[in-house]
Design an enzyme around this catalytic site. Structure first.
Site, short mmCIF file in Angstrom:
data_model
loop_
_atom_site.label_atom_id
_atom_site.label_comp_id
_atom_site.label_asym_id
_atom_site.label_seq_id
_atom_site.Cartn_x
_atom_site.Cartn_y
_atom_site.Cartn_z
N GLY A 80 -3.55 5.27 -12.34
CA GLY A 80 -3.93 4.82 -11.01
C GLY A 80 -3.35 5.67 -9.90
N GLY A 86 -14.18 -4.06 -17.69
CA GLY A 86 -14.21 -4.79 -16.43
C GLY A 86 -15.49 -4.54 -15.65
CB ALA A 87 -17.99 -6.22 -14.45
N GLY A 88 -15.61 -5.30 -11.82
CA GLY A 88 -15.39 -5.56 -10.39
C GLY A 88 -15.82 -4.39 -9.53
CE LYS A 135 -11.50 -0.02 -1.34
NZ LYS A 135 -11.34 0.63 -2.66
CG ASP A 183 -11.86 4.42 -4.01
OD1 ASP A 183 -10.72 4.91 -3.91
OD2 ASP A 183 -12.17 3.31 -3.55
CB SER A 200 -0.90 0.02 1.24
OG SER A 200 -1.57 1.26 1.31
#
Length: 275
Positions: A238, A128-130, A68, A105, A17
């Site tokens: 990112g 994507g779909a996360g 989360k 976020d 992190s």
């Protein structure tokens, strides 16, 4: 007498992190000598016990995967933003002991795009779909005037994204991952896939690309981001997202605003370069 204030990032795995680097850079720049920011390896099973042990010196927590959603029942309340995607990445611990969850976020994505001059788009595509894709959809709900097409690999993920689209009030279209090269002609493309997953699309970048927001920061640049930049398209990465969401966390936890974006970004860049 000044009291010591503590904050930390929790998750599993947590060793990589960048949050400690970003938050400590902010404290240094703001002259908050009595603040410290740590990192703790915590999974869903260990989270309730960790939260119980927090004393009055704690000001806030940053949460990464897989916490989360798991944290929500342990809080006194969550913001509308966090509720919209059922995900909390920020916990602010009030002096009265109240624990409030937020999601930085989503506004972090909006701020990162805004910094590059992207404030409104007519349409967008998501790869994507996360979990990150649902945050991207929430960010787009405020800045995208028309449809958002999500390129996904499975029927289950397609249903999930349709559900998020309905909840967030976004006109969502679903397309098969096999057609993902079509996504690249959208004015804004948000890539939320894991490292390597979008590499094969690098050869399909159009002649005049719009804006690519690739949520990865390591390794950087991704093959897709490199190809995009080579064609003259705008690229948001990112690290931009990481810094902008951390800026909002610092402001909420310390009560100091604005947080030092430039110093935080520089610290993040240096930490990544040293890896």
């Amino acid at each position: 007498m000044s009291t010591h204030h503590r904050a930390a990032v929790l998750g599993s795995p947590i060793a990589h992190s960048l949050s400690p680097v970003l938050h400590r850079a902010a404290y240094a720049e703001l002259g908050l000598d009595d603040w410290s920011y740590g990192r703790f390896e915590v999974d869903e099973q260990a989270l309730p016990g960790f939260m119980e042990r927090l004393d009055g010196s704690w000001a806030g927590l940053s949460l990464t995967m897989p916490l989360k959603r798991a944290v929500i029942p342990l809080l006194d309340g969550i913001t509308d933003t966090a509720a919209s995607v059922e995900a909390v990445n920020t916990v602010v611990l009030g002096e009265d002991g109240r624990r409030t969850g937020d999601n930085t976020d989503i506004p972090g994505m909006v701020a990162a795009l805004c910094e590059r001059g992207v404030e409104k788009v007519e349409s967008a595509a998501i790869l994507g779909a996360g979990a990150t894709a649902s945050s991207a959809l929430a960010a787009l709900s405020g800045i995208c005037a028309g449809p958002v097409t999500a390129y996904v690999r499975s029927a289950a993920r397609a249903d999930e994204m349709r559900g998020w689209g309905e909840r967030l009030g976004v006109d969502i279209r679903i397309a098969d991952w096999a057609e993902a090269d079509r996504a690249l002609s959208a004015p804004l493309v948000i890539a939320t896939t894991p490292a390597g997953a979008a590499d094969a699309l690098a050869g399909a970048v159009p002649e005049r690309p719009g804006t690519l927001f690739d949520v990865l920061y390591e390794p950087w640049p991704t093959r897709l981001a490199s190809a995009w930049a080579d064609r003259g398209g705008a690229v948001v990465g990112g690290l931009d997202l990481l810094v902008h969401q951390a800026v909002l966390q610092v402001e909420q936890m310390t009560g100091r605003s604005p947080a030092p974006l430039a110093a935080m970004r520089k610290a993040g860049e240096e930490a990544l370069a040293a890896r």
